[in-house]
Design a protein around this motif. Structure first.
Motif, PDB file in Angstrom:
ATOM      1  N   HIS A   1     106.707  78.138  40.667  1.00 47.73           N
ATOM      2  CA  HIS A   1     105.937  76.959  41.073  1.00 47.73           C
ATOM      3  C   HIS A   1     104.680  76.876  40.202  1.00 47.73           C
ATOM      4  O   HIS A   1     104.185  77.891  39.684  1.00 47.73           O
ATOM      5  CB  HIS A   1     105.560  77.024  42.564  1.00 47.73           C
ATOM      6  CG  HIS A   1     104.919  75.757  43.040  1.00 47.73           C
ATOM      7  ND1 HIS A   1     103.553  75.603  43.103  1.00 47.73           N
ATOM      8  CD2 HIS A   1     105.463  74.567  43.416  1.00 47.73           C
ATOM      9  CE1 HIS A   1     103.298  74.365  43.518  1.00 47.73           C
ATOM     10  NE2 HIS A   1     104.434  73.724  43.725  1.00 47.73           N
TER      11      HIS A   1
ATOM     12  N   ASP B   1     107.228  71.486  40.206  1.00 48.45           N
ATOM     13  CA  ASP B   1     106.816  71.238  41.595  1.00 48.45           C
ATOM     14  C   ASP B   1     107.984  71.558  42.526  1.00 48.45           C
ATOM     15  O   ASP B   1     109.084  71.888  42.072  1.00 48.45           O
ATOM     16  CB  ASP B   1     106.281  69.816  41.782  1.00 48.45           C
ATOM     17  CG  ASP B   1     107.288  68.719  41.447  1.00 48.45           C
ATOM     18  OD1 ASP B   1     108.484  69.012  41.333  1.00 48.45           O
ATOM     19  OD2 ASP B   1     106.853  67.555  41.312  1.00 48.45           O
ATOM     20  N   SER B   2     107.754  71.463  43.820  1.00 45.70           N
ATOM     21  CA  SER B   2     108.790  71.918  44.748  1.00 45.70           C
ATOM     22  C   SER B   2     110.094  71.144  44.595  1.00 45.70           C
ATOM     23  O   SER B   2     111.170  71.724  44.683  1.00 45.70           O
ATOM     24  CB  SER B   2     108.328  71.871  46.207  1.00 45.70           C
ATOM     25  OG  SER B   2     107.099  71.310  46.389  1.00 45.70           O
TER      26      SER B   2
ATOM     27  N   ASN C   1     107.504  71.166  52.858  1.00 46.17           N
ATOM     28  CA  ASN C   1     106.738  72.317  53.358  1.00 46.17           C
ATOM     29  C   ASN C   1     106.978  72.475  54.864  1.00 46.17           C
ATOM     30  O   ASN C   1     106.090  72.288  55.695  1.00 46.17           O
ATOM     31  CB  ASN C   1     105.232  72.118  53.111  1.00 46.17           C
ATOM     32  CG  ASN C   1     104.871  71.960  51.651  1.00 46.17           C
ATOM     33  OD1 ASN C   1     105.601  71.304  50.905  1.00 46.17           O
ATOM     34  ND2 ASN C   1     103.768  72.549  51.245  1.00 46.17           N
TER      35      ASN C   1
ATOM     36  N   SER D   1     105.624  65.692  47.693  1.00 42.28           N
ATOM     37  CA  SER D   1     104.475  64.876  47.298  1.00 42.28           C
ATOM     38  C   SER D   1     104.861  63.938  46.149  1.00 42.28           C
ATOM     39  O   SER D   1     104.158  62.980  45.867  1.00 42.28           O
ATOM     40  CB  SER D   1     103.314  65.779  46.888  1.00 42.28           C
ATOM     41  OG  SER D   1     103.736  66.635  45.857  1.00 42.28           O
TER      42      SER D   1
ATOM     43  N   HIS E   1      95.728  66.140  44.616  1.00 38.06           N
ATOM     44  CA  HIS E   1      97.006  66.218  45.336  1.00 38.06           C
ATOM     45  C   HIS E   1      96.842  65.479  46.666  1.00 38.06           C
ATOM     46  O   HIS E   1      95.762  65.542  47.272  1.00 38.06           O
ATOM     47  CB  HIS E   1      97.337  67.705  45.561  1.00 38.06           C
ATOM     48  CG  HIS E   1      98.759  67.960  45.913  1.00 38.06           C
ATOM     49  ND1 HIS E   1      99.237  67.846  47.189  1.00 38.06           N
ATOM     50  CD2 HIS E   1      99.826  68.312  45.143  1.00 38.06           C
ATOM     51  CE1 HIS E   1     100.538  68.130  47.190  1.00 38.06           C
ATOM     52  NE2 HIS E   1     100.917  68.419  45.959  1.00 38.06           N
TER      53      HIS E   1
ATOM     54  N   GLU F   1      97.658  66.350  49.470  1.00 39.05           N
ATOM     55  CA  GLU F   1      97.330  67.255  50.580  1.00 39.05           C
ATOM     56  C   GLU F   1      95.825  67.345  50.803  1.00 39.05           C
ATOM     57  O   GLU F   1      95.375  67.991  51.747  1.00 39.05           O
ATOM     58  CB  GLU F   1      97.892  68.650  50.317  1.00 39.05           C
ATOM     59  CG  GLU F   1      99.386  68.730  50.514  1.00 39.05           C
ATOM     60  CD  GLU F   1      99.958  70.096  50.160  1.00 39.05           C
ATOM     61  OE1 GLU F   1      99.186  71.071  50.094  1.00 39.05           O
ATOM     62  OE2 GLU F   1     101.174  70.185  49.946  1.00 39.05           O
TER      63      GLU F   1
ATOM     64  N   THR G   1     102.019  68.079  41.895  1.00 38.78           N
ATOM     65  CA  THR G   1     101.520  68.985  40.853  1.00 38.78           C
ATOM     66  C   THR G   1     102.099  68.601  39.488  1.00 38.78           C
ATOM     67  O   THR G   1     101.356  68.523  38.504  1.00 38.78           O
ATOM     68  CB  THR G   1     101.850  70.450  41.211  1.00 38.78           C
ATOM     69  OG1 THR G   1     103.247  70.576  41.485  1.00 38.78           O
ATOM     70  CG2 THR G   1     101.076  70.916  42.424  1.00 38.78           C
TER      71      THR G   1
END
Ligand code: 13P
Ligand code: SF4
Length: 306
Positions: free
Chosen positions: A25, A41-42, A115, A130, A198, A200, A215
């Motif tokens: 990551h 990114d995820s 998440n 995201s 971000h 978040e 990200t």
């Protein structure tokens, strides 16, 4: 003092021997990112894990990310080098919490940020990251949407979506530490800079941003931006690649508090050990995996925003 070159050589040999790829990551330690076959990114990493022909995936990240890879790639062995690398935000909603919230809103689709645990995903209609949250919410037929677990990402999506949105009150403790005053101070010290963050981050921080993205979206933004100085509002691991890819630009972390302790747990020694012993394998039982995969697959069909 461990010889880093010897350790890297050992990892490379183990990766080959085990038919493994190493994914990292964007928040991992510099040397983990440097060593990985792919950083991202995820969303990108889970997809890469599923698409890769390798038999073994070494996922340098946090637990929910390795779990997503295991959900999408049941025939592969997914290793999380540090089993204690969790995500406190993902732990903020349990399956019982979600069942209770669903009972209060019959028929309202649940959008689960990746998440979340596999079991929470299995109770959700669709996932998002995201990088695609706005599109995922807008892709739903329903006028109402219930989003979990991040109140900040949900609030950010609600700013541009026409949906009637409600959400769970979770948050990322790392991004929550970035305060509006930190950004104002950084802007004052770097008046020529742009600020990217971000989703978040807290709404009053997002309000100050020139650009809000995942990200990986930040790499794209940094490359394209004409600005010579960029203030960054996300976990500090992102700086490694931003600086490497843009040697002519200056990147300023908006706050020194932007460190995710879980993302920093994984060291190269852990990667080598896990590969040697083939330990820390993340699995998801089929009863959870199949409905969780449905939610992830629905998300993958929706294009990403960046
Ligand atoms: P990305 O999906 O943007 O990589 O973010 C994951 C994460 O954990 C952010 O805190
Ligand atoms: Fe979880 Fe926040 Fe760490 Fe991302 S940065 S893994 S959301 S605690």
């Amino acid at each position: 003092m461990i010889d880093r070159d010897a350790l890297k050589k050992e990892i490379r040999a183990l990766l080959k021997e085990r038919d493994a790829i190493m994914l990292s990551h964007n928040y991992q330690r510099d040397e983990v990112q440097e060593m990985a076959d792919l950083t991202g990114d995820s969303l990108a990493l889970s997809q890469a894990a599923a698409d890769s022909p390798a038999k073994v995936i070494v996922f340098c990240g946090v637990h929910f990310m390795a779990e997503s890879a295991a959900i999408l790639s049941p025939s592969k062995t997914v290793i999380l080098p540090r089993m204690d690398a969790g995500c406190p935000m993902a732990d903020m909603i349990t399956p019982e919490d979600l069942r209770r919230e669903k009972e209060k809103r019959p028929g309202v689709p649940v959008v689960a940020y990746v998440n979340t645990s596999a079991e929470v995903k299995s109770l959700s209609d669709i996932c998002c990251t995201s990088a695609n949250a706005v599109r995922v919410v807008d892709s739903l037929d329903s006028e109402r949407v219930y989003m979990i677990p991040d109140r900040n990402l949900s609030h950010y999506v609600s700013l541009s979506s026409k949906k009637r949105m409600e959400w769970w009150n979770g948050f990322c403790p790392t991004h929550e530490r970035l305060k509006r005053e930190d950004v104002i101070r950084a802007k004052k010290e770097n008046p020529e800079a742009v600020f990217v963050c971000h989703p978040e981050c807290r709404p009053d921080v997002v309000e100050l941003a020139d650009h809000v993205c995942s990200t990986s979206g930040m790499y794209k933004y940094a490359r394209a931006s004409a600005a010579k100085t960029i203030i960054v509002g996300t976990e500090m691991g992102i700086l490694y690649r931003l600086r490497k890819e843009n040697p002519d630009k200056r990147f300023v972390l908006a706050s020194r508090a932007l460190i995710c302790p879980n993302m920093k747990l994984t060291a190269l020694e852990d990667v080598a050990q896990a590969l040697k012993e083939m330990k820390n394998v993340v699995t998801v039982p089929d009863g959870v995996r199949v409905p969780a995969k449905r939610a992830l697959d629905r998300m993958i069909k929706v294009p990403r925003d960046f």
